[in-house]
Design a protein around this motif. Structure first.
Motif, PDB file in Angstrom:
ATOM      1  N   ALA A 110      15.021  36.144  43.172  1.00  0.00           N
ATOM      2  CA  ALA A 110      15.268  34.872  42.478  1.00  0.00           C
ATOM      3  C   ALA A 110      16.294  34.022  43.228  1.00  0.00           C
ATOM      4  N   HIS A 111      17.248  34.675  43.893  1.00  0.00           N
ATOM      5  CA  HIS A 111      18.323  33.917  44.539  1.00  0.00           C
ATOM      6  C   HIS A 111      18.220  33.943  46.061  1.00  0.00           C
ATOM      7  N   ASN A 112      17.113  34.456  46.537  1.00  0.00           N
ATOM      8  CA  ASN A 112      16.862  34.481  47.984  1.00  0.00           C
ATOM      9  C   ASN A 112      17.992  35.161  48.769  1.00  0.00           C
ATOM     10  N   LYS A 113      18.349  36.368  48.313  1.00  0.00           N
ATOM     11  CA  LYS A 113      19.413  37.144  48.964  1.00  0.00           C
ATOM     12  C   LYS A 113      18.817  38.419  49.553  1.00  0.00           C
ATOM     13  N   PRO A 114      19.467  38.972  50.584  1.00  0.00           N
ATOM     14  CA  PRO A 114      18.960  40.234  51.131  1.00  0.00           C
ATOM     15  C   PRO A 114      19.118  41.390  50.148  1.00  0.00           C
ATOM     16  N   LEU A 115      18.128  42.277  50.154  1.00  0.00           N
ATOM     17  CA  LEU A 115      18.197  43.501  49.338  1.00  0.00           C
ATOM     18  C   LEU A 115      18.717  44.643  50.207  1.00  0.00           C
ATOM     19  N   LEU A 116      19.612  45.447  49.625  1.00  0.00           N
ATOM     20  CA  LEU A 116      20.112  46.631  50.322  1.00  0.00           C
ATOM     21  C   LEU A 116      19.791  47.831  49.454  1.00  0.00           C
ATOM     22  N   ALA A 117      18.819  48.620  49.872  1.00  0.00           N
ATOM     23  CA  ALA A 117      18.370  49.799  49.112  1.00  0.00           C
ATOM     24  C   ALA A 117      19.188  50.987  49.614  1.00  0.00           C
ATOM     25  N   ILE A 118      20.099  51.447  48.770  1.00  0.00           N
ATOM     26  CA  ILE A 118      21.127  52.381  49.248  1.00  0.00           C
ATOM     27  C   ILE A 118      20.825  53.822  48.848  1.00  0.00           C
ATOM     28  N   ASN A 119      21.015  54.720  49.787  1.00  0.00           N
ATOM     29  CA  ASN A 119      21.008  56.149  49.486  1.00  0.00           C
ATOM     30  C   ASN A 119      22.332  56.450  48.773  1.00  0.00           C
ATOM     31  N   HIS A 120      22.238  56.977  47.577  1.00  0.00           N
ATOM     32  CA  HIS A 120      23.423  57.257  46.757  1.00  0.00           C
ATOM     33  C   HIS A 120      24.460  58.110  47.524  1.00  0.00           C
ATOM     34  N   LEU A 121      23.958  59.040  48.308  1.00  0.00           N
ATOM     35  CA  LEU A 121      24.864  59.919  49.066  1.00  0.00           C
ATOM     36  C   LEU A 121      25.621  59.126  50.126  1.00  0.00           C
ATOM     37  N   GLU A 122      24.978  58.094  50.668  1.00  0.00           N
ATOM     38  CA  GLU A 122      25.661  57.239  51.640  1.00  0.00           C
ATOM     39  C   GLU A 122      26.803  56.484  50.952  1.00  0.00           C
ATOM     40  N   GLY A 123      26.589  56.134  49.686  1.00  0.00           N
ATOM     41  CA  GLY A 123      27.663  55.505  48.915  1.00  0.00           C
ATOM     42  C   GLY A 123      28.893  56.401  48.878  1.00  0.00           C
ATOM     43  N   HIS A 124      28.679  57.685  48.521  1.00  0.00           N
ATOM     44  CA  HIS A 124      29.809  58.628  48.504  1.00  0.00           C
ATOM     45  C   HIS A 124      30.408  58.764  49.906  1.00  0.00           C
ATOM     46  N   ALA A 125      29.535  58.825  50.907  1.00  0.00           N
ATOM     47  CA  ALA A 125      30.004  59.116  52.276  1.00  0.00           C
ATOM     48  C   ALA A 125      30.876  57.999  52.839  1.00  0.00           C
ATOM     49  N   LEU A 126      30.593  56.740  52.465  1.00  0.00           N
ATOM     50  CA  LEU A 126      31.324  55.618  53.072  1.00  0.00           C
ATOM     51  C   LEU A 126      32.501  55.133  52.229  1.00  0.00           C
ATOM     52  N   THR A 127      32.654  55.660  51.009  1.00  0.00           N
ATOM     53  CA  THR A 127      33.714  55.193  50.103  1.00  0.00           C
ATOM     54  C   THR A 127      35.112  55.142  50.737  1.00  0.00           C
ATOM     55  N   PRO A 128      35.536  56.161  51.516  1.00  0.00           N
ATOM     56  CA  PRO A 128      36.910  56.089  52.029  1.00  0.00           C
ATOM     57  C   PRO A 128      37.162  54.851  52.876  1.00  0.00           C
ATOM     58  N   ARG A 129      36.119  54.301  53.506  1.00  0.00           N
ATOM     59  CA  ARG A 129      36.305  53.132  54.372  1.00  0.00           C
ATOM     60  C   ARG A 129      36.509  51.845  53.571  1.00  0.00           C
ATOM     61  N   LEU A 130      36.195  51.919  52.280  1.00  0.00           N
ATOM     62  CA  LEU A 130      36.463  50.790  51.387  1.00  0.00           C
ATOM     63  C   LEU A 130      37.958  50.721  51.066  1.00  0.00           C
ATOM     64  N   LEU A 131      38.621  51.863  51.172  1.00  0.00           N
ATOM     65  CA  LEU A 131      40.004  51.966  50.707  1.00  0.00           C
ATOM     66  C   LEU A 131      41.025  51.881  51.827  1.00  0.00           C
ATOM     67  N   GLU A 132      40.657  52.374  52.984  1.00  0.00           N
ATOM     68  CA  GLU A 132      41.612  52.400  54.094  1.00  0.00           C
ATOM     69  C   GLU A 132      40.833  52.552  55.400  1.00  0.00           C
ATOM     70  N   PRO A 133      41.457  52.226  56.538  1.00  0.00           N
ATOM     71  CA  PRO A 133      40.742  52.415  57.800  1.00  0.00           C
ATOM     72  C   PRO A 133      40.413  53.896  57.967  1.00  0.00           C
ATOM     73  N   CYS A 134      39.185  54.192  58.205  1.00  0.00           N
ATOM     74  CA  CYS A 134      38.765  55.593  58.327  1.00  0.00           C
ATOM     75  C   CYS A 134      37.714  55.658  59.430  1.00  0.00           C
ATOM     76  N   PRO A 135      38.170  55.837  60.657  1.00  0.00           N
ATOM     77  CA  PRO A 135      37.226  55.781  61.785  1.00  0.00           C
ATOM     78  C   PRO A 135      36.230  56.931  61.771  1.00  0.00           C
ATOM     79  N   PHE A 136      35.021  56.658  62.266  1.00  0.00           N
ATOM     80  CA  PHE A 136      34.034  57.715  62.462  1.00  0.00           C
ATOM     81  C   PHE A 136      34.441  58.515  63.690  1.00  0.00           C
TER      82      PHE A 136
END
Ligand code: KG4
Ligand code: ZN
Length: 364
Positions: A110-136
């Motif tokens: 409806a709003h012509n925006k990109p869709l991001l279909a996320i693997n739930h486990l990837e959500g858990h895996a990347l969470t620390p990078r939302l909070l602080e610098p966490c290099p791979f």
């Protein structure tokens, strides 16, 4: 890297939390949670002693639109100001996943925006990078009601599973122990409370897979041992319950310590040049204080930096889904509107399935 901040709406409906959040990713790669709303369905499922998929789906349908509206209002933005719409597309209870993903598709279309279909486990895996610098790269231990696994997190979209449970998930083992003892649901926090007053040496429960030269887990034997002990005890005094809980927790702690040692070894082999890697522990069981002590001492001993995100971001939430969407969008990893919801979706496509793992396919 995106040149301007991006605002992502995230939606999580894969199990028994209905959640919506708005997260902002800044051009330097850092993140900000702008709004984050979680509606727990625990009360809806408690009478049944576990998550009932049909009830979960109905509760998601009832509340999701309202939660999204609240998350957008709290963020103070309109749909047109979004840069992308992210939703959990699996793994999880299929009915719930379809509800969240279809809602995200409708908003994106409806709003012509990109869709991001996320693997739930990837959500858990990347969470620390939302909070602080966490290099791979870093090491992830995910311990929840549906999953118990080690992942080598090498980059966005780059994961290597080092080990997983061959039967029950750890949270499930806590919940089943609580059920055998006649405690409520979810059982983890109750087992922890009783364990504080119990004798961890009274019952000699097995330490499953201890000493095995891999990073897998198994908890069904431990559960059986608890069942037999409870059966033999017959009438349970409060002290009996506390002692079973403490002995169970001690067995889990020793097992995790052993499995961590193996995972640290695999990580060092894969990345001998990383001086002080991070160990991230996520999932509901990470809230357990006794286990947290084990993570801290083990990480210390093997020179890893321990990061346990706050409980609100360790358990299921939509901020982690929005954040995974933001990280993927920054790399141009967007999805088509015909992306199908998946009940099963290993984070690491190359890992062979393990017989018996994730049987319930329910909680993640
Ligand atoms: O990550 P989560 O909130 O939900 C999913 O599994 O998706 O994890 C819930 C699990 C439940 O099995 C619950 O019993 C367990 O985490 N849990 C705990 C504690 N708090 C929650 N287990 C042990 N000790 C705790 N304090
Ligand atoms: Zn989860």
């Amino acid at each position: 890297m995106a040149a301007a901040p991006s605002n992502i709406l995230g939606i999580e409906t894969s199990c028994d939390e209905t959640a919506a959040a708005v997260v902002r990713r800044l051009p330097d790669g850092s993140g900000e949670i702008v709004s984050n709303i979680v509606l727990s369905q625990i009360d809806d499922h408690a009478p049944y002693g576990g998550v009932v998929p049909e009830i979960a789906a109905r509760v998601h349908i009832r509340h999701l639109d309202g939660l999204i509206a609240r998350a957008m209002k709290e963020a103070g933005i309109t749909f047109s100001a979004l840069d992308g719409v992210a939703a959990t597309a699996g793994p999880g209870l299929l009915g719930g996943v379809i509800i969240g993903l279809t809602t995200a598709k409708a908003i994106a279309m409806a709003h012509n925006k990109p869709l991001l279909a996320i693997n739930h486990l990837e959500g858990h895996a990347l969470t620390p990078r939302l909070l602080e610098p966490c290099p791979f790269p870093y090491l992830l231990l995910l311990i929840s009601g549906g999953h118990t696994q080690f992942q080598l997190v090498e980059g966005v979209g780059c994961y290597r599973r080092l080990g997983t449970t061959i039967d029950d998930a750890l949270g499930e083992a806590f919940d089943k122990t609580a059920k055998l003892l006649g405690l409520g649901y979810p059982g983890g926090p109750l087992v922890e409370q009783y364990a504080r007053r119990g004798n961890p040496q009274r019952f000699d429960f097995p330490r499953p897979l201890k000493g095995r030269k891999d990073c897998n887990f198994s908890f069904s034997g431990l559960k059986t041992a608890v069942r037999e002990t409870v059966h033999d005890l017959g009438h349970l005094s409060v002290q009996d319950i506390a002692d079973v809980c403490a002995s169970f927790e001690a067995a889990v702690a020793e097992t995790l310590q052993d499995r961590l040692k193996m995972a640290f070894g695999f990580f060092r082999e894969a990345y001998p040049d990383v001086k002080k890697p991070s160990l991230i522990v996520a999932g509901g069981v990470a809230a357990n204080a006794t286990l947290k002590n084990i993570f801290a001492t083990s990480a210390d001993e093997f020179n890893f930096k321990l990061i346990v995100p706050p409980a609100s971001l360790c358990t299921d939430n939509a901020a982690m889904i929005a954040w995974a969407g933001a990280e993927r969008l920054a790399l141009g990893l967007v999805d088509d509107l015909d992306f199908m919801a998946r009940a099963r979706w290993p984070l690491d496509d190359v890992s062979a399935p393990i017989y018996g793992s994730g049987k319930s396919g329910a909680k993640v």
